[in-house]
Design an enzyme around this catalytic site. Structure first.
Site, mmCIF file in Angstrom:
data_model
loop_
_atom_site.group_PDB
_atom_site.id
_atom_site.type_symbol
_atom_site.label_atom_id
_atom_site.label_comp_id
_atom_site.label_asym_id
_atom_site.label_seq_id
_atom_site.Cartn_x
_atom_site.Cartn_y
_atom_site.Cartn_z
ATOM 1 N N ASN A 144 -6.147 2.361 -12.820
ATOM 2 C CA ASN A 144 -5.138 1.411 -12.370
ATOM 3 C C ASN A 144 -3.767 2.038 -12.564
ATOM 4 O O ASN A 144 -3.589 2.907 -13.415
ATOM 5 C CB ASN A 144 -5.243 0.118 -13.200
ATOM 6 C CG ASN A 144 -4.277 -0.948 -12.711
ATOM 7 O OD1 ASN A 144 -4.066 -1.106 -11.501
ATOM 8 N ND2 ASN A 144 -3.665 -1.666 -13.636
ATOM 9 N N GLY B 107 0.794 -1.226 0.000
ATOM 10 C CA GLY B 107 0.000 0.000 0.000
ATOM 11 C C GLY B 107 0.824 1.273 0.000
ATOM 12 O O GLY B 107 0.374 2.290 0.535
ATOM 13 N N SER B 108 1.999 1.250 -0.635
ATOM 14 C CA SER B 108 2.769 2.501 -0.640
ATOM 15 C C SER B 108 2.110 3.551 -1.542
ATOM 16 O O SER B 108 2.225 4.749 -1.281
ATOM 17 C CB SER B 108 4.228 2.259 -1.029
ATOM 18 O OG SER B 108 4.343 1.917 -2.374
ATOM 19 N N ASN B 109 1.379 3.104 -2.558
ATOM 20 C CA ASN B 109 0.622 4.084 -3.369
ATOM 21 C C ASN B 109 -0.533 4.665 -2.571
ATOM 22 O O ASN B 109 -0.803 5.864 -2.640
ATOM 23 C CB ASN B 109 0.109 3.422 -4.655
ATOM 24 C CG ASN B 109 1.189 3.362 -5.713
ATOM 25 O OD1 ASN B 109 1.497 4.361 -6.361
ATOM 26 N ND2 ASN B 109 1.799 2.192 -5.865
ATOM 27 N N HIS C 112 0.147 0.756 -13.379
ATOM 28 C CA HIS C 112 0.869 -0.437 -13.832
ATOM 29 C C HIS C 112 2.354 -0.091 -13.956
ATOM 30 O O HIS C 112 2.701 0.970 -14.497
ATOM 31 C CB HIS C 112 0.295 -0.889 -15.186
ATOM 32 C CG HIS C 112 0.946 -2.128 -15.686
ATOM 33 N ND1 HIS C 112 0.651 -3.376 -15.175
ATOM 34 C CD2 HIS C 112 1.907 -2.324 -16.629
ATOM 35 C CE1 HIS C 112 1.384 -4.278 -15.791
ATOM 36 N NE2 HIS C 112 2.152 -3.668 -16.677
ATOM 37 N N MET D 9 -4.695 -7.473 -6.392
ATOM 38 C CA MET D 9 -4.176 -8.642 -7.106
ATOM 39 C C MET D 9 -5.222 -9.612 -7.647
ATOM 40 O O MET D 9 -4.875 -10.701 -8.085
ATOM 41 C CB MET D 9 -3.190 -9.391 -6.189
ATOM 42 C CG MET D 9 -1.951 -8.591 -5.826
ATOM 43 S SD MET D 9 -1.001 -8.075 -7.280
ATOM 44 C CE MET D 9 -0.331 -9.654 -7.801
HETATM 45 C C1 GRF Z 1 2.661 -0.982 -7.907
HETATM 46 O O1 GRF Z 1 3.934 -1.035 -8.496
HETATM 47 C C2 GRF Z 1 1.597 -1.101 -8.974
HETATM 48 O O2 GRF Z 1 1.985 -0.614 -10.219
HETATM 49 C C3 GRF Z 1 1.401 -2.587 -9.081
HETATM 50 O O3 GRF Z 1 1.493 -3.034 -7.744
HETATM 51 C C4 GRF Z 1 2.377 -2.175 -7.018
HETATM 52 C C5 GRF Z 1 1.663 -1.793 -5.742
HETATM 53 O O4 GRF Z 1 2.545 -1.303 -4.796
HETATM 54 N N1 GRF Z 1 0.140 -2.881 -9.724
HETATM 55 P P1 GRF Z 1 2.033 -0.755 -3.377
HETATM 56 O O5 GRF Z 1 1.244 -1.882 -2.703
HETATM 57 O O6 GRF Z 1 1.190 0.443 -3.614
HETATM 58 O O7 GRF Z 1 3.292 -0.451 -2.616
#
Ligand code: GRF
Length: 198
Positions: free
Chosen positions: A108, A17-19, A110, A91
């Site tokens: 999304n 969940g770093s995003n 990617h 996922m």
């Molecule tokens: C990201 O690199 C995204 O592009 C891919 O999964 C990763 C998620 O990273 N689909 P995080 O869980 O947000 O750290």
């Protein structure tokens, strides 16, 4: 029907969940966090008081009922009045009914410069292809995996000693800047999505 500015964002997570964390840091208003498994991201959402829905996927085999699972997701989204979805490391591939109902309003991120290197192993594939650069893409998700209209991209150089981990982390640094920026623009109406919610 003219395009309307979405207001109620749900973020879909499965892992670190770093995003999601980057969205929090940028004060993106998030109405709901959905996860398909217990994970750090959903724990963090609870910690900061964002409503969560753990719709646990127990079956990872061929008998997984994708349609039924997608139906459960749709019900939760509609209960919370969600009109925009941001997948952030989610996922599970979801069924067509989600993409029909939220046509044009599912985003999304990617880890490649789409249309290059679609699928689960985008970082590994870029390394193995000996590409000079790769990057990240924020796009509208459709029922065809990693295939919808592109909203924004950032490129990242591939360095001689890169491993999958070092390269992915360098890509994620860019994703964490770009994704909140795109979401902010959509939520304030600066970036108008191409379709309306049915
Ligand atoms: C990201 O690199 C995204 O592009 C891919 O999964 C990763 C998620 O990273 N689909 P995080 O869980 O947000 O750290």
């Amino acid at each position: 029907m003219s395009a309307k500015t979405p207001k109620n964002l749900a973020v879909f997570v499965s892992g670190t969940g770093s995003n999601f964390e980057a969205m929090l840091k940028e004060h993106i208003p998030i109405k709901l966090v959905v996860a398909d498994r217990p994970c750090k991201a959903i724990d963090r959402a609870k910690e900061v008081g964002i409503p969560t829905a753990l719709i646990e996927r127990k079956n990872f085999g061929t008998s997984f009922d994708r349609g039924l699972y997608t139906q459960k997701i749709l019900e939760v989204l509609q209960t919370h009045g969600i009109d925009l979805v941001a997948m952030a490391g989610f996922m599970t591939i979801l069924g067509d009914s989600l993409f029909t109902t939220y046509d044009g309003y599912i985003l999304n991120t990617h880890p490649s410069l789409l249309p290059l290197f679609k699928g689960d192993h985008a970082v590994k594939d870029a390394l193995e292809a000996r590409a000079k650069e790769t990057g990240c893409t924020i796009h509208i998700a459709t029922a065809d995996l990693d295939d919808g209209p592109i909203l924004a991209q950032r490129s990242v150089p591939i360095l001689p000693n890169d491993s999958i981990e070092t390269l992915h982390e360098r890509i994620k640094i860019e994703e964490r800047k770009l994704y909140p920026e795109v979401l902010k623009n959509i939520l304030v109406g600066n970036l108008v999505l191409p379709q309306t919610v049915v």
